[in-house]
Design a protein around this motif. Structure first.
Motif, PDB file in Angstrom:
ATOM      1  N   ALA A   1       0.839  -1.201   0.000  1.00 24.62           N
ATOM      2  CA  ALA A   1       0.000   0.000   0.000  1.00 24.62           C
ATOM      3  C   ALA A   1       0.873   1.250   0.000  1.00 24.62           C
ATOM      4  CB  ALA A   1      -0.930  -0.006   1.212  1.00 24.62           C
ATOM      5  N   ASN A   2       1.939   1.217   0.793  1.00 27.24           N
ATOM      6  CA  ASN A   2       2.864   2.344   0.853  1.00 27.24           C
ATOM      7  C   ASN A   2       3.560   2.533  -0.488  1.00 27.24           C
ATOM      8  OD1 ASN A   2       4.506   4.401   1.729  1.00 27.24           O
ATOM      9  ND2 ASN A   2       5.566   3.211   3.263  1.00 27.24           N
ATOM     10  N   LYS A   3       3.923   1.440  -1.141  1.00 29.96           N
ATOM     11  CA  LYS A   3       4.601   1.508  -2.439  1.00 29.96           C
ATOM     12  C   LYS A   3       3.690   2.123  -3.489  1.00 29.96           C
ATOM     13  CE  LYS A   3       7.117  -1.380  -5.736  1.00 29.96           C
ATOM     14  NZ  LYS A   3       6.428  -1.119  -6.971  1.00 29.96           N
ATOM     15  N   LYS A   4       2.411   1.741  -3.497  1.00 27.63           N
ATOM     16  CA  LYS A   4       1.470   2.293  -4.464  1.00 27.63           C
ATOM     17  C   LYS A   4       1.315   3.797  -4.285  1.00 27.63           C
ATOM     18  CE  LYS A   4      -1.221  -1.913  -5.112  1.00 27.63           C
ATOM     19  NZ  LYS A   4      -2.492  -2.592  -4.845  1.00 27.63           N
ATOM     20  N   SER A   5       1.168   4.242  -3.049  1.00 27.83           N
ATOM     21  CA  SER A   5       0.997   5.678  -2.819  1.00 27.83           C
ATOM     22  C   SER A   5       2.278   6.440  -3.158  1.00 27.83           C
ATOM     23  CB  SER A   5       0.561   5.950  -1.374  1.00 27.83           C
ATOM     24  OG  SER A   5       1.567   5.573  -0.467  1.00 27.83           O
ATOM     25  N   THR A   6       3.429   5.858  -2.867  1.00 25.36           N
ATOM     26  CA  THR A   6       4.701   6.495  -3.195  1.00 25.36           C
ATOM     27  C   THR A   6       4.893   6.581  -4.699  1.00 25.36           C
ATOM     28  OG1 THR A   6       5.661   5.637  -1.150  1.00 25.36           O
ATOM     29  CG2 THR A   6       7.191   6.389  -2.827  1.00 25.36           C
ATOM     30  N   ASP A   7       4.574   5.497  -5.403  1.00 22.95           N
ATOM     31  CA  ASP A   7       4.686   5.501  -6.865  1.00 22.95           C
ATOM     32  C   ASP A   7       3.789   6.559  -7.493  1.00 22.95           C
ATOM     33  OD1 ASP A   7       6.567   3.496  -6.807  1.00 22.95           O
ATOM     34  OD2 ASP A   7       5.147   1.891  -7.330  1.00 22.95           O
ATOM     35  N   SER A   8       2.580   6.705  -6.976  1.00 23.92           N
ATOM     36  CA  SER A   8       1.673   7.706  -7.538  1.00 23.92           C
ATOM     37  C   SER A   8       2.191   9.121  -7.277  1.00 23.92           C
ATOM     38  CB  SER A   8       0.263   7.534  -6.995  1.00 23.92           C
ATOM     39  OG  SER A   8       0.231   7.764  -5.614  1.00 23.92           O
ATOM     40  N   LEU A   9       2.795   9.347  -6.115  1.00 28.65           N
ATOM     41  CA  LEU A   9       3.374  10.669  -5.825  1.00 28.65           C
ATOM     42  C   LEU A   9       4.567  10.959  -6.731  1.00 28.65           C
ATOM     43  CD1 LEU A   9       3.224  10.768  -1.925  1.00 28.65           C
ATOM     44  CD2 LEU A   9       1.874  12.112  -3.527  1.00 28.65           C
ATOM     45  N   VAL A  10       5.394   9.950  -6.981  1.00 28.27           N
ATOM     46  CA  VAL A  10       6.551  10.130  -7.860  1.00 28.27           C
ATOM     47  C   VAL A  10       6.087  10.430  -9.278  1.00 28.27           C
ATOM     48  CG1 VAL A  10       8.496   8.911  -8.931  1.00 28.27           C
ATOM     49  CG2 VAL A  10       8.142   8.764  -6.469  1.00 28.27           C
ATOM     50  N   ASN A  11       5.091   9.703  -9.768  1.00 23.80           N
ATOM     51  CA  ASN A  11       4.567   9.946 -11.113  1.00 23.80           C
ATOM     52  C   ASN A  11       3.956  11.337 -11.232  1.00 23.80           C
ATOM     53  OD1 ASN A  11       5.346   7.440 -12.048  1.00 23.80           O
ATOM     54  ND2 ASN A  11       3.385   6.479 -11.552  1.00 23.80           N
ATOM     55  N   LEU A  12       3.263  11.772 -10.208  1.00 26.44           N
ATOM     56  CA  LEU A  12       2.673  13.106 -10.203  1.00 26.44           C
ATOM     57  C   LEU A  12       3.763  14.171 -10.259  1.00 26.44           C
ATOM     58  CD1 LEU A  12       0.022  14.739  -9.937  1.00 26.44           C
ATOM     59  CD2 LEU A  12       0.380  14.685  -7.475  1.00 26.44           C
TER      60      LEU A  12
ATOM     61  N   LYS B   1       6.791  13.806 -11.495  1.00 22.95           N
ATOM     62  CA  LYS B   1       7.409  13.756 -12.821  1.00 22.95           C
ATOM     63  C   LYS B   1       6.574  14.512 -13.838  1.00 22.95           C
ATOM     64  CE  LYS B   1       9.998   9.437 -12.460  1.00 22.95           C
ATOM     65  NZ  LYS B   1      10.101   8.041 -12.923  1.00 22.95           N
ATOM     66  N   LYS B   2       5.252  14.381 -13.758  1.00 21.11           N
ATOM     67  CA  LYS B   2       4.367  15.074 -14.691  1.00 21.11           C
ATOM     68  C   LYS B   2       4.473  16.587 -14.531  1.00 21.11           C
ATOM     69  CE  LYS B   2       0.936  11.442 -15.272  1.00 21.11           C
ATOM     70  NZ  LYS B   2      -0.454  11.040 -15.024  1.00 21.11           N
ATOM     71  N   LYS B   3       4.615  17.052 -13.306  1.00 18.13           N
ATOM     72  CA  LYS B   3       4.710  18.489 -13.049  1.00 18.13           C
ATOM     73  C   LYS B   3       6.028  19.067 -13.566  1.00 18.13           C
ATOM     74  CE  LYS B   3       1.661  18.944  -9.090  1.00 18.13           C
ATOM     75  NZ  LYS B   3       1.561  19.344  -7.681  1.00 18.13           N
ATOM     76  N   LYS B   4       7.097  18.269 -13.581  1.00 22.30           N
ATOM     77  CA  LYS B   4       8.411  18.751 -13.993  1.00 22.30           C
ATOM     78  C   LYS B   4       8.549  18.912 -15.499  1.00 22.30           C
ATOM     79  CE  LYS B   4      11.473  17.422 -10.282  1.00 22.30           C
ATOM     80  NZ  LYS B   4      12.677  16.689  -9.946  1.00 22.30           N
ATOM     81  N   LYS B   5       7.766  18.186 -16.319  1.00 21.17           N
ATOM     82  CA  LYS B   5       7.895  18.242 -17.767  1.00 21.17           C
ATOM     83  C   LYS B   5       7.459  19.612 -18.275  1.00 21.17           C
ATOM     84  CE  LYS B   5       7.296  13.370 -18.806  1.00 21.17           C
ATOM     85  NZ  LYS B   5       6.475  12.379 -19.505  1.00 21.17           N
TER      86      LYS B   5
END
Length: 141
Positions: free
Chosen positions: A104-115, A117-121
């Protein structure tokens, strides 16, 4: 009469076979707290192996940190761990709880990392290069 004696002997045999392999320690850590401790240890150990400089920079020893956080000592942790490990099925359930929390922690962390990354482009419109300022005028390349 023989049937009753045989029945009592059989019951006595089954009850006496259920002997604890490891005696319950005096200062046993509660099962829920033990799960929390093992969860925190797994997170800290993962950090230690994924990015060792992060813990070394602050001179953090994962086990010492856990002992201070939960106000326990190494002997209390070791005895409690051995006690819980002596019951395989129960210990397995504890690890399944830890695995669920980690997933569960990994899923939430992955979604935060993806978010993030999207903001940085940067978004460029019409394939034009960014404008440069030369003196008082602005020119497009």
């Amino acid at each position: 009469m023989r049937k009753i004696i045989t029945l009592l002997m059989t019951i006595t045999l089954f009850v006496s076979c259920k002997e604890e392999v490891v005696n319950k320690p005096e200062r046993l850590i509660e099962k829920d707290v033990m799960v929390d401790i093992m969860y925190d240890l797994s997170i800290l150990e993962a950090i230690k192996y994924q990015n060792p400089t992060s813990l070394d920079t602050f001179k953090i020893n994962p086990r010492d940190f856990i002992y201070k956080k939960y106000k326990i000592d190494s002997l209390q942790f070791a005895k409690s761990n051995v006690y819980y490990a002596s019951d395989y099925e129960d210990y397995k359930l504890m690890f399944e709880q830890i695995t669920k929390r980690l997933d569960a922690n990994k899923k939430s962390t992955d979604s935060l990392v993806n978010l993030k990354k999207k903001k940085k482009k940067p978004v460029l419109q019409n394939n034009k290069k960014p404008a440069t300022v030369v003196g008082d005028t602005t020119k497009l390349k």
